[in-house]
Design an enzyme around this catalytic site. Structure first.
Site, PDB file in Angstrom:
ATOM      1  N   SER A 144     -40.208 -10.487   0.218  1.00 27.13           N
ATOM      2  CA  SER A 144     -39.209 -11.169  -0.984  1.00 27.13           C
ATOM      3  C   SER A 144     -38.584 -12.317  -0.357  1.00 27.13           C
ATOM      4  O   SER A 144     -38.300 -12.237   1.113  1.00 27.13           O
ATOM      5  CB  SER A 144     -38.493 -10.055  -1.339  1.00 27.13           C
ATOM      6  OG  SER A 144     -37.567 -10.557  -2.188  1.00 27.13           O
ATOM      7  N   TYR A 157     -32.411  -2.929   1.160  1.00 28.99           N
ATOM      8  CA  TYR A 157     -33.723  -3.392   0.805  1.00 28.99           C
ATOM      9  C   TYR A 157     -33.974  -4.711   1.652  1.00 28.99           C
ATOM     10  O   TYR A 157     -35.191  -4.886   2.115  1.00 28.99           O
ATOM     11  CB  TYR A 157     -33.449  -3.885  -0.632  1.00 28.99           C
ATOM     12  CG  TYR A 157     -34.590  -4.640  -1.451  1.00 28.99           C
ATOM     13  CD1 TYR A 157     -35.829  -3.970  -1.781  1.00 28.99           C
ATOM     14  CD2 TYR A 157     -34.587  -5.888  -1.575  1.00 28.99           C
ATOM     15  CE1 TYR A 157     -36.878  -4.853  -2.426  1.00 28.99           C
ATOM     16  CE2 TYR A 157     -35.418  -6.639  -2.225  1.00 28.99           C
ATOM     17  CZ  TYR A 157     -36.507  -6.113  -2.608  1.00 28.99           C
ATOM     18  OH  TYR A 157     -37.553  -6.953  -3.276  1.00 28.99           O
TER      19      TYR A 157
END
Length: 266
Positions: A144, A157
């Site tokens: 990401s 995360y």
């Protein structure tokens, strides 16, 4: 060696897409199938697993890729029904907000298992089969934009996604002698059914993205097909940012009212 249009085709190859029941994973699975791959969907949700497998004309195997035994069973079934896997897309993941001062050990472990642990489990097992079969292949890890920048309220995360990027580097080096390439895709905001459901059906804006719009799952699929195919035969260890220019911009964006290049608050 001349480039041949057929180099993009995946005809006869077997692909696994983890978390392929919906969103980016399903888009990638459909893209791989469109270019000729036989696709296995490894997905926790039985309904989306079946629907995605039907859509790609492939095999759906209900699997929690965080569990090593389930990964082993899914790989055995995939190999039995489709053949040796030569394309693996480690797409499965999950996210929830977890402010730094409030993150619990259980929360940290949950995000690690959802976003990083399974990358090792699946890569290791599929790569072992490729090596035993003396078969080259391509492994694609989904990371990401949050893996390369600060992500307030999402520290666990983003740490896991950064781990995916570094894992990709090392795996690419260790597996290169076997002809196995390992790369990563790093999306920014991407329109999925899940995102549209959260936004009440409204497409999110993309003012902070240089191309002024969010990405589409088909654009992630196009990048995945390229990395899986012979068109990328000399590319390994790379993280491809399919993000409309966000990573390159380094915080700059086009002001939504004036269009002027802006850094920081408008």
């Amino acid at each position: 060696m001349a480039i041949n249009p057929s180099d993009i085709l995946l005809t006869g190859r077997v692909a696994v897409v983890t978390g392929g029941g919906a969103g980016i994973g399903r888009g990638i699975a459909e893209g791989l199938a469109a270019f000729g791959a036989r696709v296995a969907i490894w997905e926790r949700d039985p309904e989306t697993c079946e629907a995605a497998a039907r859509a790609v004309g492939g095999v759906g195997i209900v699997t929690d890729v965080r569990d090593a035994d389930q990964v082993d069973a899914a790989l055995a079934q995939t190999t039995s029904e489709l053949g040796t896997v030569s394309i693996l897309v480690n797409n499965a993941g999950g996210v929830f907000a977890s402010p730094l001062l409030e993150t619990t050990e259980n929360g940290w472990d949950a995000l690690y298992k959802a976003n990083l642990r399974h990358v090792l489990l699946c890569t290791q097992r599929v790569a072992r089969d490729m090596v035993a079969a003396e078969m080259p292949g391509s492994i694609i890890n989904l990371t990401s934009i949050e893996g390369v920048r600060a992500a307030p309220r999402y520290a666990a995360y983003s740490a896991a996604k950064a781990g995916v990027i570094n894992y990709t580097l090392t795996a690419a080096f260790e597996l290169a002698p076997y002809g196995i390439r390992v790369n990563a895709l790093a999306p920014d905001l991407t329109v999925t059914d899940g995102l549209l459901a959260l936004s009440g059906g409204r497409q999110p804006g993309g003012d902070a993205i240089p191309m002024k719009r969010p990405g589409h799952v088909d654009e992630m699929a196009g990048a995945a097909v390229f990395l899986a195919s012979g068109m990328s035969s000399y590319i390994t260890g790379q993280t491809l940012h399919v993000d409309g220019g966000t990573q390159a911009a380094g915080g700059w964006y086009h002001h939504p009212q004036t269009g002027a290049p802006t850094l920081g608050p408008g």
